[in-house]
Design a protein around this motif. Structure first.
Motif, PDB file in Angstrom:
ATOM      1  N   VAL A   1     -14.272  -7.393 -29.025  1.00  0.00           N
ATOM      2  CA  VAL A   1     -15.153  -7.591 -30.436  1.00  0.00           C
ATOM      3  C   VAL A   1     -15.352  -8.624 -30.885  1.00  0.00           C
TER       4      VAL A   1
ATOM      5  N   ALA B   1     -19.244 -10.933 -30.070  1.00  0.00           N
ATOM      6  CA  ALA B   1     -19.688 -11.567 -31.256  1.00  0.00           C
ATOM      7  C   ALA B   1     -20.044 -13.063 -31.310  1.00  0.00           C
TER       8      ALA B   1
ATOM      9  N   GLN C   1     -17.106   0.376 -24.669  1.00  0.00           N
ATOM     10  CA  GLN C   1     -17.406  -0.265 -26.081  1.00  0.00           C
ATOM     11  C   GLN C   1     -17.783  -1.818 -25.837  1.00  0.00           C
TER      12      GLN C   1
ATOM     13  N   GLN D   1     -21.686  -1.064 -26.261  1.00  0.00           N
ATOM     14  CA  GLN D   1     -21.902  -0.792 -27.982  1.00  0.00           C
ATOM     15  C   GLN D   1     -22.507  -2.176 -28.581  1.00  0.00           C
ATOM     16  N   LEU D   2     -21.630  -3.453 -28.161  1.00  0.00           N
ATOM     17  CA  LEU D   2     -21.918  -4.356 -28.292  1.00  0.00           C
ATOM     18  C   LEU D   2     -22.368  -5.331 -27.633  1.00  0.00           C
TER      19      LEU D   2
ATOM     20  N   ASP E   1     -25.438  -3.461 -27.491  1.00  0.00           N
ATOM     21  CA  ASP E   1     -26.654  -3.020 -28.164  1.00  0.00           C
ATOM     22  C   ASP E   1     -27.027  -4.319 -29.713  1.00  0.00           C
ATOM     23  N   GLU E   2     -25.183  -4.128 -29.765  1.00  0.00           N
ATOM     24  CA  GLU E   2     -25.976  -5.112 -30.986  1.00  0.00           C
ATOM     25  C   GLU E   2     -26.512  -6.032 -31.312  1.00  0.00           C
ATOM     26  N   TYR E   3     -25.770  -6.706 -30.330  1.00  0.00           N
ATOM     27  CA  TYR E   3     -25.830  -7.885 -30.577  1.00  0.00           C
ATOM     28  C   TYR E   3     -27.322  -8.456 -29.175  1.00  0.00           C
ATOM     29  N   GLN E   4     -27.721  -7.628 -28.984  1.00  0.00           N
ATOM     30  CA  GLN E   4     -28.895  -7.471 -28.230  1.00  0.00           C
ATOM     31  C   GLN E   4     -29.301  -8.728 -26.634  1.00  0.00           C
TER      32      GLN E   4
END
Length: 228
Positions: free
Chosen positions: A166, A170, A201, A204-205, A207-210
């Motif tokens: 995670v 990021a 997992q 999903q990350l 997708d969050e950060y494109q």
């Protein structure tokens, strides 16, 4: 299909389109973007690797030896000769690739570079068959160098490190990473398949950060359908 020798920015654009479509069924029989040869810590000769890739029916691949493109260059030459002898056959797309050690949040991670110009001066420090040190070892500088060479940067196997994926994803996204190796087999199953929980997992990350999702067997042994 005409092989793409990954020497122009167009090849990176083509690879972006491929990455946008990669899913859990893509690897290891359609695409494979993580493998090693005898030119780093793998056991496969580049010629044998390419023979297997064609026998499997891969549509596209990248050889990602550690800090070396010698395996890619040998495979590129082999594939060109194969095409001359088999002009009526479909050939897989072969993109340039390399795996680079880097520091991210005080943890050593591996960054995969794809579709770069092999002779670009920005990558020279990373193609010396050994990890870099100092400023070249910092993830932001690795990612910048890959982009300067026209390539794409991907965080390899994000759940294998000593710090949370995670945090690492990021931080990598903040530094300009293009993708993450979402489809990866962490427990070396036979037959190869991506680890379900870790894949979910990481996706999903992504997708969050494109970010792009990529896949690879991380082959070090003698079989492209397995890791070891």
């Amino acid at each position: 299909m005409v092989v793409n020798f990954a020497r122009t920015s167009t090849s990176a654009d083509t690879l972006r389109q491929v990455f946008q479509k990669v899913d859990a069924q893509s690897c290891p029989k359609l695409f494979n973007f993580h493998m090693h040869t005898v030119h780093s810590d793998g056991k496969l000769q580049p010629s044998t690797l390419m023979e297997q890739a064609i026998a499997i029916g891969l549509q596209g691949l990248a050889i990602t030896d550690h800090h070396s493109i010698a395996g890619y260059q040998a495979a590129q030459a082999w594939l060109k000769n194969w095409q001359w002898r088999n002009s009526s056959e479909n050939a897989p797309d072969l993109w340039s690739g390399v795996e680079i050690n880097a520091n991210l949040l005080d943890v050593e991670v591996h960054i995969l570079a794809y579709a770069f110009e092999p002779e670009h001066p920005s990558l020279k420090p990373y193609l010396q068959k050994k990890p870099t040190t100092g400023k070249h070892y910092q993830a932001n500088n690795v990612i910048t160098a890959i982009h300067q060479s026209g390539g794409l940067a991907v965080l390899a196997h994000p759940v294998r490190y000593k710090r949370s994926h995670v945090d690492l994803i990021a931080a990598a996204a903040e530094r300009g990473i293009d993708g993450v190796e979402a489809f990866y087999a962490y427990n070396n199953p036979k037959p190869w398949r991506p680890s379900a929980l870790e894949t979910q997992q990481v996706q999903q990350l992504a997708d969050e950060y494109q970010l792009f999702n990529t896949c690879g067997t991380d082959t070090h042994g003698l079989n492209l359908l397995q890791r070891l």
